[in-house]
Design a protein around this motif. Structure first.
Motif, PDB file in Angstrom:
ATOM      1  N   GLU A   1       2.653  89.669 122.825  1.00 35.98           N
ATOM      2  CA  GLU A   1       3.885  89.448 122.052  1.00 35.98           C
ATOM      3  C   GLU A   1       4.324  90.702 121.297  1.00 35.98           C
ATOM      4  OE1 GLU A   1       5.846  86.681 121.660  1.00 35.98           O
ATOM      5  OE2 GLU A   1       4.728  85.720 123.266  1.00 35.98           O
ATOM      6  N   VAL A   2       3.398  91.368 120.646  1.00 34.80           N
ATOM      7  CA  VAL A   2       3.746  92.536 119.824  1.00 34.80           C
ATOM      8  C   VAL A   2       4.227  93.681 120.696  1.00 34.80           C
ATOM      9  CG1 VAL A   2       2.846  94.230 118.190  1.00 34.80           C
ATOM     10  CG2 VAL A   2       2.142  91.862 118.019  1.00 34.80           C
ATOM     11  N   GLY A   3       3.535  93.949 121.779  1.00 35.53           N
ATOM     12  CA  GLY A   3       3.943  95.026 122.685  1.00 35.53           C
ATOM     13  C   GLY A   3       5.296  94.760 123.314  1.00 35.53           C
ATOM     14  N   ASN A   4       5.527  93.531 123.698  1.00 37.21           N
ATOM     15  CA  ASN A   4       6.831  93.177 124.269  1.00 37.21           C
ATOM     16  C   ASN A   4       7.938  93.329 123.239  1.00 37.21           C
ATOM     17  OD1 ASN A   4       5.815  92.625 126.800  1.00 37.21           O
ATOM     18  ND2 ASN A   4       5.452  90.482 126.340  1.00 37.21           N
ATOM     19  N   TYR A   5       7.640  93.072 121.972  1.00 37.75           N
ATOM     20  CA  TYR A   5       8.651  93.243 120.929  1.00 37.75           C
ATOM     21  C   TYR A   5       9.039  94.711 120.804  1.00 37.75           C
ATOM     22  CZ  TYR A   5      10.939  93.495 116.449  1.00 37.75           C
ATOM     23  OH  TYR A   5      11.844  93.758 115.465  1.00 37.75           O
ATOM     24  N   PHE A   6       8.046  95.617 120.820  1.00 42.18           N
ATOM     25  CA  PHE A   6       8.349  97.046 120.718  1.00 42.18           C
ATOM     26  C   PHE A   6       9.230  97.510 121.874  1.00 42.18           C
ATOM     27  CE2 PHE A   6       4.211  97.565 118.250  1.00 42.18           C
ATOM     28  CZ  PHE A   6       4.879  97.540 117.042  1.00 42.18           C
ATOM     29  N   ILE A   7       8.948  97.000 123.055  1.00 40.82           N
ATOM     30  CA  ILE A   7       9.768  97.368 124.208  1.00 40.82           C
ATOM     31  C   ILE A   7      11.172  96.794 124.052  1.00 40.82           C
ATOM     32  CG2 ILE A   7      10.042  96.980 126.691  1.00 40.82           C
ATOM     33  CD1 ILE A   7       6.951  97.079 126.851  1.00 40.82           C
ATOM     34  N   ARG A   8      11.275  95.560 123.590  1.00 38.32           N
ATOM     35  CA  ARG A   8      12.568  94.895 123.444  1.00 38.32           C
ATOM     36  C   ARG A   8      13.427  95.527 122.352  1.00 38.32           C
ATOM     37  NH1 ARG A   8      10.633  89.836 123.027  1.00 38.32           N
ATOM     38  NH2 ARG A   8      10.817  89.845 120.786  1.00 38.32           N
ATOM     39  N   VAL A   9      12.807  96.040 121.287  1.00 29.09           N
ATOM     40  CA  VAL A   9      13.567  96.627 120.187  1.00 29.09           C
ATOM     41  C   VAL A   9      14.329  97.873 120.642  1.00 29.09           C
ATOM     42  CG1 VAL A   9      13.304  97.891 118.015  1.00 29.09           C
ATOM     43  CG2 VAL A   9      12.212  95.708 118.296  1.00 29.09           C
ATOM     44  N   PHE A  10      13.719  98.665 121.527  1.00 25.29           N
ATOM     45  CA  PHE A  10      14.328  99.924 121.933  1.00 25.29           C
ATOM     46  C   PHE A  10      15.198  99.800 123.177  1.00 25.29           C
ATOM     47  CE2 PHE A  10      10.842 101.347 119.233  1.00 25.29           C
ATOM     48  CZ  PHE A  10      11.531 102.217 118.402  1.00 25.29           C
ATOM     49  N   GLN A  11      15.418  98.586 123.673  1.00 24.54           N
ATOM     50  CA  GLN A  11      16.320  98.387 124.799  1.00 24.54           C
ATOM     51  C   GLN A  11      17.747  98.235 124.291  1.00 24.54           C
ATOM     52  OE1 GLN A  11      14.948  94.901 126.793  1.00 24.54           O
ATOM     53  NE2 GLN A  11      13.519  96.023 128.077  1.00 24.54           N
ATOM     54  N   LYS A  12      18.694  98.510 125.200  1.00 29.23           N
ATOM     55  CA  LYS A  12      20.092  98.296 124.839  1.00 29.23           C
ATOM     56  C   LYS A  12      20.354  96.804 124.737  1.00 29.23           C
ATOM     57  CE  LYS A  12      22.147 102.448 126.547  1.00 29.23           C
ATOM     58  NZ  LYS A  12      23.361 103.022 127.081  1.00 29.23           N
ATOM     59  N   PRO A  13      21.215  96.402 123.804  1.00 32.15           N
ATOM     60  CA  PRO A  13      21.490  94.963 123.660  1.00 32.15           C
ATOM     61  C   PRO A  13      22.226  94.399 124.880  1.00 32.15           C
ATOM     62  CG  PRO A  13      22.837  96.260 122.151  1.00 32.15           C
ATOM     63  CD  PRO A  13      21.913  97.206 122.831  1.00 32.15           C
ATOM     64  N   ASP A  14      21.973  93.149 125.155  1.00 29.72           N
ATOM     65  CA  ASP A  14      22.625  92.457 126.260  1.00 29.72           C
ATOM     66  C   ASP A  14      24.068  92.163 125.873  1.00 29.72           C
ATOM     67  OD1 ASP A  14      23.209  91.021 128.509  1.00 29.72           O
ATOM     68  OD2 ASP A  14      21.978  89.279 127.985  1.00 29.72           O
ATOM     69  N   PRO A  15      25.047  92.655 126.644  1.00 28.11           N
ATOM     70  CA  PRO A  15      26.457  92.431 126.270  1.00 28.11           C
ATOM     71  C   PRO A  15      26.880  90.967 126.367  1.00 28.11           C
ATOM     72  CG  PRO A  15      26.308  93.535 128.397  1.00 28.11           C
ATOM     73  CD  PRO A  15      24.909  93.444 127.849  1.00 28.11           C
ATOM     74  N   ASN A  16      26.170  90.155 127.138  1.00 33.46           N
ATOM     75  CA  ASN A  16      26.525  88.746 127.290  1.00 33.46           C
ATOM     76  C   ASN A  16      25.971  87.880 126.177  1.00 33.46           C
ATOM     77  OD1 ASN A  16      27.803  89.374 129.708  1.00 33.46           O
ATOM     78  ND2 ASN A  16      25.900  89.133 130.854  1.00 33.46           N
ATOM     79  N   LYS A  17      25.053  88.432 125.397  1.00 34.64           N
ATOM     80  CA  LYS A  17      24.405  87.657 124.344  1.00 34.64           C
ATOM     81  C   LYS A  17      25.149  87.848 123.023  1.00 34.64           C
ATOM     82  CE  LYS A  17      19.744  86.712 122.787  1.00 34.64           C
ATOM     83  NZ  LYS A  17      18.352  87.150 122.839  1.00 34.64           N
ATOM     84  N   LYS A  18      25.348  86.761 122.292  1.00 35.47           N
ATOM     85  CA  LYS A  18      26.028  86.823 121.005  1.00 35.47           C
ATOM     86  C   LYS A  18      25.144  87.583 120.005  1.00 35.47           C
ATOM     87  CE  LYS A  18      28.038  83.945 117.444  1.00 35.47           C
ATOM     88  NZ  LYS A  18      28.151  82.605 116.899  1.00 35.47           N
ATOM     89  N   THR A  19      25.757  88.514 119.248  1.00 32.36           N
ATOM     90  CA  THR A  19      24.997  89.297 118.289  1.00 32.36           C
ATOM     91  C   THR A  19      25.210  88.773 116.881  1.00 32.36           C
ATOM     92  OG1 THR A  19      26.787  90.883 118.056  1.00 32.36           O
ATOM     93  CG2 THR A  19      25.098  91.380 119.691  1.00 32.36           C
ATOM     94  N   ASN A  20      24.225  88.979 116.055  1.00 30.35           N
ATOM     95  CA  ASN A  20      24.254  88.560 114.674  1.00 30.35           C
ATOM     96  C   ASN A  20      24.034  89.809 113.828  1.00 30.35           C
ATOM     97  OD1 ASN A  20      23.899  87.405 112.194  1.00 30.35           O
ATOM     98  ND2 ASN A  20      22.254  86.023 112.822  1.00 30.35           N
TER      99      ASN A  20
END
Length: 64
Positions: A15-34
């Motif tokens: 979980e922690v490693g996947n979070y680090f990878i996910r944080v530095f990815q570009k945001p998904d344009p189809n997903k609503k942002t907060n």
């Protein structure tokens, strides 16, 4: 064979490693942002980078 599975399990990101990878990815344009979520991820990026920089500086000082 069982020893290979232990090594593979040890280096699994989880979980922690996947979070680090996910944080530095570009945001998904189809997903609503907060706004709050974007700020949280921005602060986390800064803290991760500062932590890694501090570890590098500390390591260099210990070696010299």
């Amino acid at each position: 064979m069982a020893e290979k599975n232990k090594v593979k399990e040890f280096f699994k990101l989880g979980e922690v490693g996947n979070y680090f990878i996910r944080v530095f990815q570009k945001p998904d344009p189809n997903k609503k942002t907060n706004f709050n979520l974007r700020m949280m991820h921005g602060i986390n990026k800064i803290s991760i980078i500062m932590f890694l920089f501090a570890i590098i500086v500390w390591t260099i000082k210990r070696l010299m």
